[in-house]
Scaffold this motif. Sequence first.
Motif, PDB file in Angstrom:
ATOM      1  N   PRO A 222       0.809  -1.227   0.000  1.00 16.29           N
ATOM      2  CA  PRO A 222       0.000   0.000   0.000  1.00 16.29           C
ATOM      3  C   PRO A 222       0.838   1.272   0.000  1.00 16.29           C
ATOM      4  CG  PRO A 222       0.136  -0.876   2.214  1.00 16.29           C
ATOM      5  CD  PRO A 222       0.793  -1.896   1.325  1.00 16.29           C
ATOM      6  N   THR A 223       0.204   2.359  -0.427  1.00 18.65           N
ATOM      7  CA  THR A 223       0.790   3.696  -0.335  1.00 18.65           C
ATOM      8  C   THR A 223       0.016   4.462   0.731  1.00 18.65           C
ATOM      9  OG1 THR A 223       1.410   3.682  -2.669  1.00 18.65           O
ATOM     10  CG2 THR A 223       1.314   5.830  -1.572  1.00 18.65           C
ATOM     11  N   TYR A 224       0.669   4.799   1.821  1.00 21.13           N
ATOM     12  CA  TYR A 224       0.004   5.426   2.960  1.00 21.13           C
ATOM     13  C   TYR A 224      -0.204   6.932   2.785  1.00 21.13           C
ATOM     14  CZ  TYR A 224       0.538   1.239   5.903  1.00 21.13           C
ATOM     15  OH  TYR A 224       0.450  -0.025   6.442  1.00 21.13           O
ATOM     16  N   GLU A 236      -6.787   4.564  -1.196  1.00 22.21           N
ATOM     17  CA  GLU A 236      -5.960   3.388  -1.477  1.00 22.21           C
ATOM     18  C   GLU A 236      -6.866   2.184  -1.748  1.00 22.21           C
ATOM     19  OE1 GLU A 236      -3.091   0.904  -2.258  1.00 22.21           O
ATOM     20  OE2 GLU A 236      -2.614   3.000  -1.818  1.00 22.21           O
TER      21      GLU A 236
END
Length: 445
Positions: A222-224, A236
Amino acid sequence: MYSPRRAVRGTAAAVALLLAAGCANPGVGSDRDDPTKPVTLKFWHGWSAPGEVKAIDGSLARFEELHPNIHVVATGNVSDETTNQALRAGGNDAPDVVSSFTTNNVGQYCDSGMWTDLDPFMARSHLVKEKVFPKTLLEYSSYEGKQCALPLLADVYGMYYNKDAFEEAGIARPPRTMSELVRDARKLTKKAEGGGYERVGFMPNFRMYQNSPDRLFAQWGPTYFDGKGNSRLAKEKTVPEFFRTTGELMKAQGGYAALEKFRTTFGDEMSSQNAFLTGKLAMHLDGEWRGLMLDEAKAKFRWGTAPLPVPDDRPETYGRGFLTGTVAGIAHSSKHQNAAWELVKFLTADTKQVVRFANAIHNVPSTKAALKSPALDGDRSFRTFLDIARNPYSTALPPSTNGGQYVVSLRDFAYKVEAGKVPDLPAGLRGLDAQIDADTLQSKS
């Protein structure tokens, strides 16, 4: 070897302290010292188990043999709270070199200015960090282009599985995709006579041992945060997939309430009553240290290791995992920064030293050369974690100026999701983003 100190990474207490640290005005040290002159350095670290302390003391003795003019006084079992209080206060009692087990808070270390930028020291030493350290480890030891820390061994998460239970259930190999994980967890789950469980295939509940949601979530990559540092969990697309998968795992094995009741029967993670060791779990998310503990406890079943499964639509990423570890840096207030750099460089970048230290405490080495060293100990089960560490898809938590508070917020939100207390997931995620952004803003004030 795993130490109980790892279990407290990212706790609210440490986070609260680091938020306060963002307002610190650290004392100004000096990088004009002559590292060839006699000097005494103060090194503070968190290791406390006898074997760990023996290993770090041995490392310091080897350093002093190479640098007879530098004497190192080590203080162990030091918390981030104590270290940061000392760095804010400055003065002669503050440490010169510091280490931390809390990689979540590297953003605070760098942003507060209490840990000095190491890039100038590396440049003068002709140490090209990209050639020495794996990319993911460099990412979790820097913040916004400032390399205020370097990795000092790593922790890697993967899967332990009970080979006897797999054979009994007719399963030939560990699951590689999330759908296989759900399928196998169902097959491996055994109900007890009169209700309850004898064994659960895979316990997804977030309050169990190392099951912090960010560790399994890493399998989705994931990209936080967005480019401006704002939380983007509501945007996301992998977040709903992640919670859907954990929900399917619970449903396949009897539901959240039944699993949570079973979880409360588990013994302490570090004891002889650990749920995997006692056969209550057939598959288990854990770190590289667990293998040595299973051997020392003489587990009564055959066991193996494998990477955690990945989403069905990303089979090419199989082999990835979640990475974290210890970091080391130089206090900005130190008046012996060049001598301090010699110690940091030795501990983190000297291949022979890194391998010896990794072997001594059964952690994953943190340099490219050490990961490939023939002197590195490790049977096939341990080498699973070395492969995960080298996998280009493996990820670590991104640094943030609010330290690890965003991880605590995600964890608390995940508790509500698994318990069915978030009826509108998109709305809940928007609220989570707002909370994280507010915490970030507060940390900068």
